[in-house]
Write an enzyme that holds these catalytic residues in place. Structure first.
Site, PDB file in Angstrom:
ATOM      1  N   LYS A  28      27.213  31.122  47.454  1.00 42.02           N
ATOM      2  CA  LYS A  28      27.761  32.311  48.127  1.00 42.02           C
ATOM      3  C   LYS A  28      26.741  32.875  49.113  1.00 42.02           C
ATOM      4  O   LYS A  28      27.081  33.335  50.204  1.00 42.02           O
ATOM      5  CB  LYS A  28      28.172  33.382  47.108  1.00 42.02           C
ATOM      6  CG  LYS A  28      29.201  32.950  46.092  1.00 42.02           C
ATOM      7  CD  LYS A  28      30.430  32.309  46.711  1.00 42.02           C
ATOM      8  CE  LYS A  28      31.367  33.291  47.363  1.00 42.02           C
ATOM      9  NZ  LYS A  28      32.611  32.648  47.833  1.00 42.02           N
ATOM     10  N   ALA A  85      45.140  32.007  53.122  1.00 45.28           N
ATOM     11  CA  ALA A  85      46.081  33.131  53.061  1.00 45.28           C
ATOM     12  C   ALA A  85      46.808  33.293  51.732  1.00 45.28           C
ATOM     13  O   ALA A  85      47.338  34.359  51.445  1.00 45.28           O
ATOM     14  CB  ALA A  85      47.107  32.999  54.189  1.00 45.28           C
ATOM     15  N   LYS A 143      53.202  26.055  49.845  1.00 43.93           N
ATOM     16  CA  LYS A 143      52.517  27.339  49.669  1.00 43.93           C
ATOM     17  C   LYS A 143      52.907  28.313  50.786  1.00 43.93           C
ATOM     18  O   LYS A 143      53.115  29.499  50.553  1.00 43.93           O
ATOM     19  CB  LYS A 143      50.991  27.136  49.652  1.00 43.93           C
ATOM     20  CG  LYS A 143      50.463  26.542  48.361  1.00 43.93           C
ATOM     21  CD  LYS A 143      48.965  26.312  48.452  1.00 43.93           C
ATOM     22  CE  LYS A 143      48.384  25.813  47.145  1.00 43.93           C
ATOM     23  NZ  LYS A 143      48.248  26.837  46.116  1.00 43.93           N
ATOM     24  N   SER A 154      38.675  36.646  37.629  1.00 41.77           N
ATOM     25  CA  SER A 154      38.373  38.006  37.160  1.00 41.77           C
ATOM     26  C   SER A 154      39.520  38.570  36.324  1.00 41.77           C
ATOM     27  O   SER A 154      39.303  39.104  35.231  1.00 41.77           O
ATOM     28  CB  SER A 154      38.104  38.939  38.345  1.00 41.77           C
ATOM     29  OG  SER A 154      36.915  38.599  39.009  1.00 41.77           O
ATOM     30  N   ILE A 183      43.015  37.797  46.831  1.00 42.60           N
ATOM     31  CA  ILE A 183      42.601  38.872  47.734  1.00 42.60           C
ATOM     32  C   ILE A 183      43.352  38.765  49.057  1.00 42.60           C
ATOM     33  O   ILE A 183      43.838  39.764  49.603  1.00 42.60           O
ATOM     34  CB  ILE A 183      41.078  38.832  47.973  1.00 42.60           C
ATOM     35  CG1 ILE A 183      40.306  39.139  46.684  1.00 42.60           C
ATOM     36  CG2 ILE A 183      40.665  39.815  49.082  1.00 42.60           C
ATOM     37  CD1 ILE A 183      38.804  38.889  46.769  1.00 42.60           C
ATOM     38  N   TYR A 191      26.650  28.240  41.982  1.00 41.77           N
ATOM     39  CA  TYR A 191      27.733  29.023  42.572  1.00 41.77           C
ATOM     40  C   TYR A 191      27.172  30.252  43.285  1.00 41.77           C
ATOM     41  O   TYR A 191      27.522  30.543  44.434  1.00 41.77           O
ATOM     42  CB  TYR A 191      28.750  29.454  41.504  1.00 41.77           C
ATOM     43  CG  TYR A 191      29.701  30.504  42.011  1.00 41.77           C
ATOM     44  CD1 TYR A 191      30.734  30.161  42.889  1.00 41.77           C
ATOM     45  CD2 TYR A 191      29.545  31.845  41.668  1.00 41.77           C
ATOM     46  CE1 TYR A 191      31.587  31.124  43.395  1.00 41.77           C
ATOM     47  CE2 TYR A 191      30.392  32.813  42.166  1.00 41.77           C
ATOM     48  CZ  TYR A 191      31.411  32.448  43.030  1.00 41.77           C
ATOM     49  OH  TYR A 191      32.243  33.407  43.538  1.00 41.77           O
ATOM     50  N   GLY A 220      45.405  33.144  48.766  1.00 43.73           N
ATOM     51  CA  GLY A 220      44.493  33.613  47.719  1.00 43.73           C
ATOM     52  C   GLY A 220      44.857  34.993  47.194  1.00 43.73           C
ATOM     53  O   GLY A 220      45.609  35.755  47.828  1.00 43.73           O
TER      54      GLY A 220
END
Length: 346
Positions: free
Chosen positions: A174, A13, A42, A219, A17, A170, A15
């Site tokens: 995914k 939660a 956190k 990103s 996004i 990686y 993160g």
């Protein structure tokens, strides 16, 4: 949907996004959220950012790659869960063994929360997994403009090649993480619906200014580096890819909860268009506080970058979601302006 709020379990939660997902879920006033976090600190920080909203609570899951990491939380809360959004995922290239450090944890992590959902959440309606464009693309054909991709495409790289370097590993991890969900849904005869969300490079502001640190998530750090560049900084061509805004990604996770059958079995290829480093710099140079102080490169070099890259067709995703994606100019500006605001440069 009844007036009674439905309960969403959201892994990871805290993160980048995930925080936007929490915000949109709370803003809708239709959901209660149980978020998994790694530590009490956190949880407390996130709760405070959301003004200690009573519809947001937390459970502690220290290591999502532990096969039974989610069992205790699901034993306790499973009977009241309507939805699961699995957004927690280890993301790093600091590995000594590609298989053991990247691929195995991805598979085990996805399997753990999915099995817990089947076993302990009898009323679950929908399971949404945050996957990646890496599960779809062929990294060796990204610069092949005759290669076409859509929601049905899968990363074709074999395991033997994937373990040769961390980037390949990686991307493969995914694919494995997402495929594990689809495979287990058949194997365990899951009674709930499933959707995968497959984002490209994700830009856009952090959910809270307090999350703006010296180094941002992977990103956004691409943008952050250019915000802190100088006119002498070279604008290299190493980054060529696709972008999507984090707020659109969050919304794509929530739409399946609102219309479960429509999104069942779907993969949402979240791509807003192609970009390169130069395109980012071109946008940043339209911000008055940055113009003349940062890298310039060769303006408009990336204007036709789409014709040099693999062709992405996500028509089905756009039709399913039925909302306009935020454009590159807005997502880059909003990312940069937040950084400038936090640094007192606006």
């Amino acid at each position: 949907m009844s007036s009674e709020k439905q309960t969403v379990f959201l892994s990871g939660a805290t993160g980048y996004i995930a925080q936007h997902i929490v915000k949109q879920l709370l803003d809708s006033k239709k959901f209660k959220i149980i978020g998994s976090v790694r530590s009490e600190d956190k949880a407390n920080a996130l709760a405070k950012n959301f003004n200690n909203n009573p519809d947001l609570s937390f459970v502690y899951v220290k290591d999502v790659s532990d096969p039974v990491a989610f069992d205790e939380a699901f034993k306790e809360h499973g009977s009241k869960l309507d939805y699961v959004i699995h957004s927690a995922s280890p993301f790093h290239f600091d590995v000594s063994d590609v298989n053991e450090d990247l691929i195995v944890p991805a598979k085990v992590g996805s399997a753990g929360i999915f099995k817990a959902s089947v076993k302990y959440a009898p009323n679950l309606k929908h399971f949404v997994v945050t996957s990646s464009y890496a599960a779809i693309m062929d990294i060796l054909k990204e610069t092949d403009n005759t290669y076409h991709l859509n929601e049905k495409s899968w990363n074709p790289m074999p395991f033997e090649q994937a373990v040769t370097n961390p980037l390949f590993g990686y991307c493969y991890s995914k694919k494995v993480a997402e495929q594990t969900v689809w495979d287990l849904s058949k194997e365990l005869n899951a009674k709930f619906n499933i959707t995968a969300v497959n984002p490209v490079y994700v830009f856009g502001p952090q959910c809270f200014d307090s999350s703006v640190t010296k180094v941002l998530n992977t990103s956004c750090e691409i943008v952050n580096k250019f915000v802190h560049s100088t006119p002498e900084t070279e604008v290299d061509e190493s980054i060529k890819g696709s972008y999507i805004d984090v707020r659109d990604i969050a919304r794509a996770h929530i739409e399946p909860l609102l219309d479960s059958d429509k999104f069942n079995g779907k993969r949402l290829l979240m791509d807003g268009g192609r970009f390169g480093n130069q395109a980012i710099v071109d946008v940043l140079n339209t911000i008055p506080q940055l113009k003349g102080k940062i890298a310039v490169g060769t303006p408009h070099r990336d204007d036709n970058i789409t014709k040099d890259l693999a062709v992405i067709d996500n028509t089905e995703t756009k039709k399913l979601l039925d909302f306009e994606f935020i454009n590159l100019e807005k997502t880059i500006k909003d990312t940069a302006l937040q950084v400038l605001k936090v640094e007192g440069r606006l």
